[in-house]
Scaffold this motif. Structure first.
Motif, PDB file in Angstrom:
ATOM      1  N   ASN A   1      34.038  40.255  38.803  1.00  0.00           N
ATOM      2  CA  ASN A   1      33.797  41.253  37.680  1.00  0.00           C
ATOM      3  C   ASN A   1      34.542  41.227  36.657  1.00  0.00           C
ATOM      4  O   ASN A   1      35.356  42.480  36.386  1.00  0.00           O
ATOM      5  CB  ASN A   1      33.509  42.712  38.268  1.00  0.00           C
ATOM      6  CG  ASN A   1      32.476  43.060  39.353  1.00  0.00           C
ATOM      7  OD1 ASN A   1      31.202  42.419  38.906  1.00  0.00           O
ATOM      8  ND2 ASN A   1      32.489  43.424  40.450  1.00  0.00           N
ATOM      9  N   GLY A   2      35.170  39.992  36.212  1.00  0.00           N
ATOM     10  CA  GLY A   2      36.210  39.738  35.326  1.00  0.00           C
ATOM     11  C   GLY A   2      37.619  39.690  35.699  1.00  0.00           C
ATOM     12  O   GLY A   2      38.537  39.906  35.037  1.00  0.00           O
ATOM     13  N   ALA A   3      37.996  40.062  36.877  1.00  0.00           N
ATOM     14  CA  ALA A   3      39.252  40.183  37.570  1.00  0.00           C
ATOM     15  C   ALA A   3      39.591  38.850  38.307  1.00  0.00           C
ATOM     16  O   ALA A   3      38.765  38.423  39.024  1.00  0.00           O
ATOM     17  CB  ALA A   3      39.420  41.277  38.174  1.00  0.00           C
ATOM     18  N   LEU A   4      40.693  38.324  38.226  1.00  0.00           N
ATOM     19  CA  LEU A   4      41.168  37.207  38.952  1.00  0.00           C
ATOM     20  C   LEU A   4      41.708  37.764  40.084  1.00  0.00           C
ATOM     21  O   LEU A   4      42.734  38.508  40.012  1.00  0.00           O
ATOM     22  CB  LEU A   4      42.120  36.371  38.156  1.00  0.00           C
ATOM     23  CG  LEU A   4      42.612  34.853  38.822  1.00  0.00           C
ATOM     24  CD1 LEU A   4      41.101  33.852  38.912  1.00  0.00           C
ATOM     25  CD2 LEU A   4      43.468  34.383  37.939  1.00  0.00           C
ATOM     26  N   ARG A   5      41.479  37.332  41.465  1.00  0.00           N
ATOM     27  CA  ARG A   5      42.304  37.809  42.505  1.00  0.00           C
ATOM     28  C   ARG A   5      42.628  36.737  43.599  1.00  0.00           C
ATOM     29  O   ARG A   5      42.123  35.533  43.524  1.00  0.00           O
ATOM     30  CB  ARG A   5      41.162  38.488  43.166  1.00  0.00           C
ATOM     31  CG  ARG A   5      40.630  39.952  42.563  1.00  0.00           C
ATOM     32  CD  ARG A   5      39.699  40.796  43.581  1.00  0.00           C
ATOM     33  NE  ARG A   5      39.694  42.124  42.937  1.00  0.00           N
ATOM     34  CZ  ARG A   5      40.478  43.155  43.070  1.00  0.00           C
ATOM     35  NH1 ARG A   5      41.431  42.963  43.827  1.00  0.00           N
ATOM     36  NH2 ARG A   5      40.380  44.367  42.165  1.00  0.00           N
ATOM     37  N   TYR A   6      43.465  36.943  44.406  1.00  0.00           N
ATOM     38  CA  TYR A   6      43.881  36.222  45.508  1.00  0.00           C
ATOM     39  C   TYR A   6      42.851  36.385  46.592  1.00  0.00           C
ATOM     40  O   TYR A   6      42.865  37.607  47.100  1.00  0.00           O
ATOM     41  CB  TYR A   6      45.154  36.523  46.034  1.00  0.00           C
ATOM     42  CG  TYR A   6      46.050  36.095  47.306  1.00  0.00           C
ATOM     43  CD1 TYR A   6      46.143  34.733  47.167  1.00  0.00           C
ATOM     44  CD2 TYR A   6      46.041  36.890  48.251  1.00  0.00           C
ATOM     45  CE1 TYR A   6      46.793  34.110  48.440  1.00  0.00           C
ATOM     46  CE2 TYR A   6      46.415  36.346  49.591  1.00  0.00           C
ATOM     47  CZ  TYR A   6      46.503  35.079  49.513  1.00  0.00           C
ATOM     48  OH  TYR A   6      47.244  34.389  50.965  1.00  0.00           O
ATOM     49  N   TYR A   7      42.154  35.340  46.837  1.00  0.00           N
ATOM     50  CA  TYR A   7      40.948  35.437  47.528  1.00  0.00           C
ATOM     51  C   TYR A   7      40.003  36.436  46.943  1.00  0.00           C
ATOM     52  O   TYR A   7      40.021  36.659  45.792  1.00  0.00           O
ATOM     53  CB  TYR A   7      41.207  35.661  49.129  1.00  0.00           C
ATOM     54  CG  TYR A   7      41.857  34.124  49.769  1.00  0.00           C
ATOM     55  CD1 TYR A   7      41.057  33.118  50.384  1.00  0.00           C
ATOM     56  CD2 TYR A   7      43.341  33.850  49.569  1.00  0.00           C
ATOM     57  CE1 TYR A   7      41.512  32.059  50.725  1.00  0.00           C
ATOM     58  CE2 TYR A   7      43.827  32.615  49.904  1.00  0.00           C
ATOM     59  CZ  TYR A   7      42.874  31.920  50.637  1.00  0.00           C
ATOM     60  OH  TYR A   7      43.461  30.789  51.131  1.00  0.00           O
ATOM     61  N   ASN A   8      39.405  37.496  47.843  1.00  0.00           N
ATOM     62  CA  ASN A   8      38.951  38.656  47.277  1.00  0.00           C
ATOM     63  C   ASN A   8      39.865  39.837  47.552  1.00  0.00           C
ATOM     64  O   ASN A   8      39.303  41.153  47.841  1.00  0.00           O
ATOM     65  CB  ASN A   8      37.699  38.857  48.041  1.00  0.00           C
ATOM     66  CG  ASN A   8      37.874  39.166  49.723  1.00  0.00           C
ATOM     67  OD1 ASN A   8      38.975  38.737  50.241  1.00  0.00           O
ATOM     68  ND2 ASN A   8      37.016  39.554  50.299  1.00  0.00           N
ATOM     69  N   GLN A   9      41.123  39.742  47.616  1.00  0.00           N
ATOM     70  CA  GLN A   9      42.183  40.663  47.980  1.00  0.00           C
ATOM     71  C   GLN A   9      42.845  41.174  46.772  1.00  0.00           C
ATOM     72  O   GLN A   9      42.167  41.800  45.853  1.00  0.00           O
ATOM     73  CB  GLN A   9      42.885  40.202  49.016  1.00  0.00           C
ATOM     74  CG  GLN A   9      42.197  39.834  50.422  1.00  0.00           C
ATOM     75  CD  GLN A   9      42.976  38.987  51.364  1.00  0.00           C
ATOM     76  OE1 GLN A   9      44.120  38.892  51.363  1.00  0.00           O
ATOM     77  NE2 GLN A   9      42.198  38.257  52.063  1.00  0.00           N
ATOM     78  N   LYS A  10      44.165  40.959  46.696  1.00  0.00           N
ATOM     79  CA  LYS A  10      44.999  41.214  45.799  1.00  0.00           C
ATOM     80  C   LYS A  10      44.650  40.790  44.276  1.00  0.00           C
ATOM     81  O   LYS A  10      44.433  39.690  44.131  1.00  0.00           O
ATOM     82  CB  LYS A  10      46.686  40.779  45.841  1.00  0.00           C
ATOM     83  CG  LYS A  10      47.229  41.301  47.398  1.00  0.00           C
ATOM     84  CD  LYS A  10      48.742  40.609  47.258  1.00  0.00           C
ATOM     85  CE  LYS A  10      49.104  41.186  48.635  1.00  0.00           C
ATOM     86  NZ  LYS A  10      50.610  40.616  48.932  1.00  0.00           N
ATOM     87  N   PRO A  11      44.746  41.779  43.186  1.00  0.00           N
ATOM     88  CA  PRO A  11      44.611  41.491  41.950  1.00  0.00           C
ATOM     89  C   PRO A  11      45.837  40.412  41.265  1.00  0.00           C
ATOM     90  O   PRO A  11      46.720  40.560  41.676  1.00  0.00           O
ATOM     91  CB  PRO A  11      44.830  42.703  41.045  1.00  0.00           C
ATOM     92  CG  PRO A  11      45.353  43.776  42.021  1.00  0.00           C
ATOM     93  CD  PRO A  11      45.278  43.146  43.510  1.00  0.00           C
TER      94      PRO A  11
END
Length: 215
Positions: free
Chosen positions: A133-143
């Motif tokens: 949803n428009g955010a880059l994350r470490y895996y599906n965890q940290k922003p």
């Protein structure tokens, strides 16, 4: 009055310093780029599709897209759909290596990995960068970075194998530092690889991709 004016100017200066964005760094300082040719870019795409149905390259921008309903990259694979570049010729098991590239993610793309450091101990990878949803994350965890849609971002990922440490920079700003996940051999991948809660269509565009090694 003069002392009050001086105090006001000092206060304004300190406020400006506090609010100013951190200065960008050059993550590639102390690294040397390795030589790359088209033979180092190995496309992985749905096995029943021609390359042109999921990939284009105009000499500058590599555009990769995939549908959540697509087949995996081989008939024998039970992995999810992907259109990715697997960087070849520079697999590594020691040293300090770096991936650099500029990425553009169109709005609507979600539930997808756009970059990987492949090779882990108990997991297939030691780092993945996902988009949700428009955010880059470490895996599906940290922003890592918010509001990435429809703009170019310079991504630098440094993997220090000996220290078991991965560091991510966005536009020269350090955004993430995480321990590695083991593994005896590693390589870089980028593109689109379906993850959980994926959109029906996923796309990323890349340019200026380089691999570097610490001097």
């Amino acid at each position: 009055m003069a002392s009050l004016a001086t105090f006001s100017w000092i206060s304004l200066y300190l406020l400006a310093v506090l609010l100013a964005p951190a200065s960008a760094q050059d993550p590639t300082a102390g690294f040397t780029a390795v030589s790359l040719s088209e033979s180092n870019f190995q496309l992985q795409k749905p096995y029943n599709m021609p390359s042109s149905a999921r990939y284009s390259f105009d000499g500058t921008v590599r555009r990769m897209w995939v549908l959540s309903s697509d087949e995996p990259f081989s008939p024998q694979s039970d992995t999810k759909p992907r259109t990715e570049m697997r960087m070849t010729g520079h697999d590594y098991s020691s040293g300090v290596w770096q991936f650099e590239g500029s990425v553009y993610v169109p709005s609507g793309t979600s539930g997808v990995s756009i970059m990987q450091v492949f090779g882990g101990g108990e997991t297939a990878t030691t780092l993945m960068l996902h988009v949700y949803n428009g955010a880059l994350r470490y895996y599906n965890q940290k922003p890592v970075e918010d509001n990435i849609y429809n703009r170019w971002l310079r991504v630098n990922v440094i993997h220090d194998v000996g220290a078991s440490r991965l560091t991510v920079f966005i536009n020269g700003q350090q955004k993430l530092s995480e321990p590695g996940r083991g593994g005896n051999s590693h390589y870089f991948k980028f593109g689109v690889y379906t993850q959980r809660e994926a959109s029906s269509r996923m796309e990323s565009r890349w340019k200026n991709v380089r691999i570097l090694k610490k001097n």
